[in-house]
Enzyme design. Structure first.
Site, PDB file in Angstrom:
ATOM      1  N   LYS A  36       1.368  -1.353  -0.257  1.00 19.19           N
ATOM      2  CA  LYS A  36      -0.266  -0.328   0.417  1.00 19.19           C
ATOM      3  C   LYS A  36       0.929   0.919   0.127  1.00 19.19           C
ATOM      4  O   LYS A  36       2.159   1.181   0.452  1.00 19.19           O
ATOM      5  CB  LYS A  36      -0.984   0.147   1.236  1.00 19.19           C
ATOM      6  N   ARG A 135     -11.234   1.134  13.810  1.00 22.39           N
ATOM      7  CA  ARG A 135     -11.020   1.812  12.849  1.00 22.39           C
ATOM      8  C   ARG A 135     -12.051   1.490  11.704  1.00 22.39           C
ATOM      9  O   ARG A 135     -13.216   1.794  11.856  1.00 22.39           O
ATOM     10  CB  ARG A 135      -9.343   1.989  12.795  1.00 22.39           C
ATOM     11  N   TYR A 257      16.080  31.343   6.769  1.00 21.01           N
ATOM     12  CA  TYR A 257      15.542  32.277   6.688  1.00 21.01           C
ATOM     13  C   TYR A 257      15.635  32.085   8.496  1.00 21.01           C
ATOM     14  O   TYR A 257      15.142  31.214   9.651  1.00 21.01           O
ATOM     15  CB  TYR A 257      14.187  31.396   6.238  1.00 21.01           C
ATOM     16  N   MET A 305      12.226  24.495   1.267  1.00 18.66           N
ATOM     17  CA  MET A 305      11.395  24.246   0.438  1.00 18.66           C
ATOM     18  C   MET A 305      11.959  22.985  -0.571  1.00 18.66           C
ATOM     19  O   MET A 305      11.325  22.294  -1.305  1.00 18.66           O
ATOM     20  CB  MET A 305      10.549  25.084  -0.921  1.00 18.66           C
TER      21      MET A 305
END
Length: 363
Positions: A36, A135, A257, A305
């Site tokens: 998965k 669940r 930053y 990023m």
């Protein structure tokens, strides 16, 4: 093809070796391949093909679309099971594709049974019983209702009845035995069927979780199934990112930053081509580390990023065009996850699409 900014190497030989080891630890029945979430971020197609070549004869995914994407890679005689089951209306497509839905509620059971009856052929299914996770799966009341009216099961080829552990990575947790006892009581109300109990960590519980089919996922990909002990699994990923530039800064200068990192001495800063857009988690800011020539170098400043910055003052071999290792046998996902305040599952499933991927041991 231009040189890559970052290379993610997936060792299929190591994944196959992990599968063999898990199979040896579960003598009560076969061991599936849980692929998965794109095989935990590592590539469902190549991983599935290799594990099938290794001998796996059960494949599990989470979503129906994942099963459809794998359909051509999985022979029809190998059960391709969907843990989340099917949304209403997908029964015909699922039957045509030959997938095995995990039935998690009575409504899904009735829909699949009705479709099987309409086709005039028994359809394969796995029934999940919830024993404490709360669940997915039939709870106690639903099992009791099904026991009173088991007719929907008659139209199905019930391959397994399964459950899922809450805390199998904690071998001393009494909930493990309680769940197995609850599972045994509830499945005894239903027609006999093979059982599937152990996940990765469950396999290491031994006889407590012995069943007809184990369903390891994380351990296949090198995540430690025994967190309080040394990892018995092989590391399967290596991630290296290219050094774009080296800057020499003075003591007192900041990096990144918001000036969260300030040099305590004259320093060499390597700027590296990766960032949180590539799945290198922002929570590693001020905590992460890389490796240069086997020497650990600290992350300097915040994860941005597209870029990372490392203090390579003590790694004179670091140079533009070279690489810093971000994951590997000497910096495994579990260790990176601990620094990031998460688990290794998130580290692997977050790996980004911009890395150039290469595979060792392709089937």
């Amino acid at each position: 093809m231009p040189d890559p900014s970052a290379i993610l190497t997936i060792d299929l030989d190591a994944i196959a070796a992990n599968w063999r080891d898990l199979a040896a630890r579960h003598p009560s029945g076969p061991v599936a391949a849980v692929v998965k979430a794109n095989a935990y971020g590592l590539g469902a197609q190549p991983v599935t093909r290799r594990l099938l070549a290794e001998g796996a004869r059960h494949v599990f995914v989470a979503e129906f679309d994942e099963a459809l994407a794998l359909r051509e890679s999985v022979p029809r005689d190998v059960p391709l099971a969907v843990l989340h089951g099917l949304v209403a209306g997908a029964e015909a497509e699922a039957a045509a594709a030959g997938v095995v839905p995990v039935l998690n509620d009575l409504g899904a059971l009735r829909r699949w049974s009705t479709h099987a009856a309409a086709r005039g052929a028994r359809l394969p299914a796995i029934l999940q019983i919830d024993t404490g996770m709360n669940r997915l799966g039939l709870g106690r009341r639903e099992v009791e209702r099904l026991a009173q009216d088991p007719a929907p099961l008659a139209a199905l080829d019930l391959r397994y009845v399964m459950t899922h552990f809450v805390a199998s990575e904690e071998p001393a947790n009494p909930l493990n035995r309680e769940q197995v006892a609850r599972f045994d009581r509830l499945r005894a109300m239903l027609p006999p069927a093979p059982t599937s109990v152990a996940n990765s960590s469950g396999i290491f519980l031994g006889d407590v979780a012995a069943s007809d089919l184990a369903r390891p996922g994380a351990a296949l990909y090198g995540i430690n199934p025994t967190p309080d002990a040394p990892n018995p699994m092989r590391t399967v990923v290596t991630l290296e990112a290219r050094i774009l530039q080296i800057r020499e800064i003075e003591a007192g200068e900041s990096v990144g930053y918001n000036s969260t990192w300030v040099a305590a001495r004259p320093s060499r800063i390597a700027t590296v081509a990766a960032g949180y857009a590539d799945g290198y988690l922002r929570s590693l800011s001020g905590r992460g580390a890389g490796l240069v020539g086997g020497r650990q170098v600290p992350l300097a400043g915040r994860v941005s990023m597209d870029l990372l910055t490392f203090d390579v003052t003590d790694a004179p071999e670091a140079a533009p065009g070279g690489f810093i290792r971000l994951l590997g046998p000497d910096l495994p996902p579990d260790a990176v996850a601990e620094r990031a305040g998460t688990n290794a599952y998130e580290i692997l499933t977050s790996l980004g699409a911009r890395y150039r991927r290469q595979y060792r041991g392709v089937a």
